[in-house]
Design a protein around this motif. Structure first.
Motif, short mmCIF file in Angstrom:
data_model
loop_
_atom_site.label_atom_id
_atom_site.label_comp_id
_atom_site.label_asym_id
_atom_site.label_seq_id
_atom_site.Cartn_x
_atom_site.Cartn_y
_atom_site.Cartn_z
N SER A 185 1.00 -1.06 0.09
CA SER A 185 0.39 -0.21 0.07
C SER A 185 0.96 1.47 0.25
N LEU A 186 1.84 1.73 0.43
CA LEU A 186 2.97 2.63 0.21
C LEU A 186 3.24 2.98 -1.30
N ASN A 187 3.03 1.97 -2.04
CA ASN A 187 3.25 2.06 -2.97
C ASN A 187 2.44 3.09 -3.73
N LEU A 188 1.52 3.34 -3.32
CA LEU A 188 -0.29 3.95 -4.37
C LEU A 188 0.24 5.45 -3.43
N GLU A 189 -0.21 6.20 -4.65
CA GLU A 189 0.73 7.32 -4.62
C GLU A 189 -0.70 8.32 -4.34
N ASP A 190 -1.80 7.91 -4.02
CA ASP A 190 -2.89 9.25 -3.24
C ASP A 190 -3.64 7.46 -1.77
N ARG A 191 -2.54 8.18 -0.63
CA ARG A 191 -2.47 7.06 0.55
C ARG A 191 -3.48 8.07 1.48
N ASP A 192 -3.94 6.70 2.41
CA ASP A 192 -4.45 7.64 3.95
C ASP A 192 -3.80 6.85 4.97
N VAL A 193 -3.86 7.08 6.59
CA VAL A 193 -3.81 6.95 7.58
C VAL A 193 -3.68 5.59 7.31
N MET A 194 -4.73 4.68 6.85
CA MET A 194 -4.67 3.13 6.75
C MET A 194 -4.28 2.36 5.69
N ALA A 195 -3.40 3.47 4.39
CA ALA A 195 -2.46 2.92 3.13
C ALA A 195 -1.33 3.10 4.45
N ASP A 196 -0.77 4.40 5.03
CA ASP A 196 0.64 4.62 5.31
C ASP A 196 0.69 3.40 6.98
N MET A 197 -0.11 2.87 7.19
CA MET A 197 -0.06 2.01 7.72
C MET A 197 0.34 1.11 7.66
N ALA A 198 -0.24 0.15 6.01
CA ALA A 198 0.21 -0.70 5.50
C ALA A 198 0.63 -1.94 6.20
N VAL A 199 -0.83 -1.76 6.91
CA VAL A 199 -1.54 -3.12 7.42
C VAL A 199 -2.45 -3.31 7.29
N GLN A 200 -3.18 -5.37 6.77
CA GLN A 200 -4.36 -6.12 6.81
C GLN A 200 -4.93 -6.27 8.35
N ILE A 201 -5.65 -5.83 8.62
CA ILE A 201 -6.23 -5.96 10.07
C ILE A 201 -7.46 -7.19 10.33
N SER A 202 -6.85 -8.20 11.09
CA SER A 202 -8.63 -9.17 10.83
C SER A 202 -8.28 -9.51 12.39
N TYR A 203 -9.44 -9.93 12.09
CA TYR A 203 -10.11 -10.68 13.52
C TYR A 203 -9.43 -12.70 14.45
N GLY A 204 -9.48 -13.29 12.85
CA GLY A 204 -8.79 -14.14 13.07
C GLY A 204 -7.53 -14.53 12.47
N GLY A 205 -6.37 -15.54 14.12
CA GLY A 205 -5.02 -15.57 13.41
C GLY A 205 -4.83 -17.58 14.02
N ASN A 206 -3.68 -17.67 13.36
CA ASN A 206 -3.45 -18.79 14.05
C ASN A 206 -3.51 -19.59 14.82
N GLN A 207 -3.70 -18.55 16.00
CA GLN A 207 -3.03 -19.02 17.60
C GLN A 207 -4.50 -18.77 18.63
N ASP A 208 -5.25 -20.02 18.04
CA ASP A 208 -6.40 -20.34 18.09
C ASP A 208 -6.70 -20.81 19.85
N GLU A 209 -5.31 -20.94 20.03
CA GLU A 209 -5.62 -21.16 21.78
C GLU A 209 -4.95 -19.81 22.06
N ARG A 210 -4.86 -19.15 21.88
CA ARG A 210 -5.32 -17.22 22.71
C ARG A 210 -6.70 -17.83 23.06
N SER A 211 -6.26 -17.19 25.20
CA SER A 211 -7.42 -16.46 25.18
C SER A 211 -8.21 -15.42 24.82
N PRO A 212 -9.25 -15.11 24.59
CA PRO A 212 -9.15 -13.55 23.61
C PRO A 212 -9.47 -12.49 24.96
N TYR A 213 -9.03 -12.74 25.91
CA TYR A 213 -9.02 -11.26 26.67
C TYR A 213 -7.64 -11.55 27.52
N GLU A 214 -6.36 -12.19 27.31
CA GLU A 214 -5.45 -12.00 27.84
C GLU A 214 -4.95 -10.98 26.85
#
Length: 532
Positions: free
Chosen positions: A364-393
């Protein structure tokens, strides 16, 4: 409503009580703690905000805020009436007393207190907030006051585009001065901004919160004005300067120590003895994978979500990666501004609801017209590979991160809770489980050295929410009833029992009246769930 009774429920032939195995499971979680496990000066409370609870949107001299305008610009609901807290505050404080709240977090409506944004004070608005504060303090409940919660006066938005203008710093400081002068003898916990980072991102980048400005929205929102590329950075910059200005005023004018001469000699006395901080929204971020790219991206997400606002208040400047990726689109602080910003928080307020997972998205840093999310350059998801994690820790890990990165500031968890459908059962088992899980995680962090000073559930009542159909309250509000009657959910009983000192692993039976939230079922005969 009378005090919440936690004895064995009286026999009621009009209702059929059932034993709910799910409630049994919740109350037998392996978290063995009670209120007495927390320090005496630790405070437990709950919260609301002005626009979301007060109603009376156009009564007694109040003028519109940007949230009024934002809500009325679309086809959805609005806060014109909300929970009618403006007229029902005594009833609501009584519910707080019954619940056992030690503190109540609420915000002041700037446009109710000073309808034109600056200038004359609205006497009726002043009297209302004095009444609320007196009602709270008269019953031993600490008022924790936020000065602005997404609700800048619309007149200032119209005049100079609100937080995009440096003029807002001056007007906010004058507004804060009024609040400190009028309420500071009873209010000892001041927060300048609620979720300052989300005001910038959601209000000026995504367009999903007031004032609803954007140019390109990830959510597909068609904003009528705005520029997502630089406006979020400019708005955040001016809010930081406004915070620093108000904090400096408070400490120099209202917390100054002065000498009093009496027959016993010289006594040093402080005019007011409060503290002032700011609030941010914070996920706990976890790398989606163990790849170096995801690990680096996770730290980058922390710097953008939290460091963007907190770094200047602790160290006097933005994080390096934020300045690098935003470039000339982010304003720079002068040396004098940096000096005033540094050390301008007595505490940090944190709104935390979930752990999320981070994937690198450097493309996303290659985009010519960027916003904050593009500057952050991440994809945020609510699921991951750490299924054993407590949702509260994640809360404990977030507290540990803030402790070590930002010089161990005192922290208040200002919001934490769970949304459920507004038409779901009063038996909000999932909310009880979330509250119990996060409070247990917070206690673990406290025992490990976290400098956390308080916890506030969100929200006390089912307040107006910008996401339609979702409610966070411990008390249901019947919006189909002209009197907007309040009814306790299971979470209200659970929290009350916890606050009154019960060890939360000792329940052996939970009896509930399992009814659905319909007008026909909500009658004056409703007793509610009982924990015994």
């Amino acid at each position: 409503m009378s005090s919440l009774d936690f004895g064995r429920p009286k026999k009621v032939t009009a209702w059929n009580f059932v034993l709910a195995s799910e409630e049994l499971r919740v109350c037998s979680l392996d978290q063995k703690f009670s209120r007495v496990d927390f320090p005496d000066d630790f405070v437990f409370g709950s919260g609301t905000s002005a626009y979301q609870v007060e109603g009376a949107a156009f009564e007694d001299g109040k003028k519109p805020s940007i949230w009024d305008n934002f809500s009325h610009s679309g086809p959805g609901a609005n806060g014109d009436i909300a929970c009618d807290g403006y007229h029902k505050y005594k009833e609501d404080v009584q519910l707080m007393i019954d619940t056992g709240l030690e503190a109540y977090r609420f915000s002041i409506s700037w446009s109710r207190l000073i309808p034109n944004g600056r200038g004359p004070i609205n006497a009726k608005g002043l009297q209302y907030y004095n009444n609320v504060i007196d009602e709270l303090t008269g019953h031993g409940i600490q008022p924790h006051v936020t000065l602005t919660h997404f609700d800048l006066p619309q007149v200032l938005e119209d005049e100079y585009e609100g937080w995009l203008s440096r003029k807002a710093v001056r007007d906010f400081t004058a507004y804060a001065d009024v609040c400190f002068r009028e309420f500071g003898d009873r209010v000892f916990h001041w927060t300048t901004f609620n979720e300052a980072n989300m005001v910038a991102m959601a209000g000026y980048d995504m367009g999903m919160m007031p004032p609803g400005r954007c140019s390109t929205s990830l959510l597909g929102i068609n904003c009528t004005k705005g520029n997502s590329s630089y406006e979020p950075y400019l708005a955040a910059h001016n809010m930081l300067l406004a915070h620093a200005s108000a904090a400096r005023l408070y400490k120099k004018k209202y917390k100054v120590i002065y000498a009093v001469f009496c027959k016993d000699g010289l006594i040093m006395q402080a005019a007011q003895r409060g503290s002032i901080g700011i609030n941010v929204f914070a996920y706990w971020f976890v790398p989606y994978s163990k790849s170096p790219e995801d690990v680096i991206a996770t730290q980058r997400a922390n710097e953008f979500y939290v460091g963007w606002l907190v770094n200047p208040l602790v160290f006097g400047d933005y994080p390096g990666i934020v300045k690098k990726n935003a470039g000339t689109r982010i304003p720079a602080f002068t040396k004098a501004e940096s000096k005033y910003l540094k050390g301008s928080i007595d505490f940090l307020g944190v709104n935390h609801y979930a752990t999320t997972y981070i994937k690198d998205r450097s493309s996303s840093l290659n985009l010519e017209d960027r916003d904050v999310m593009a500057d952050m350059a991440v994809q945020i998801s609510y699921g991951g590979n750490q299924d054993e994690r407590s949702p509260y820790e994640g809360l404990g890990e977030l507290l540990d991160y803030l402790k070590h990165v930002y010089n161990d500031p005192p922290i208040y968890i200002h919001e934490n809770g769970k949304a459920t459908p507004s038409t779901s059962s009063l038996i909000d088992t999932s909310r009880v489980e979330v509250m119990q899980g996060f409070i247990g995680s917070m206690l673990d962090a406290l025992r490990n050295g976290a400098n956390v000073k308080g916890y506030f559930s969100w929200s006390f009542l089912d307040v107006f929410e910008i996401v339609r159909g979702s409610k966070f309250g411990m008390y249901y509000v019947d919006f189909d009833d002209k009197d907007l009657r309040r009814y306790p959910k299971l979470s209200a009983y659970w929290y009350s029992s916890f606050l009154k000192g019960r060890n939360m692993n000792k329940y052996n039976v939970v009896e509930v009246q399992d009814i659905q939230l319909t007008p026909n079922n909500l009658t004056s005969g409703y007793i509610g769930p009982k924990i015994i």
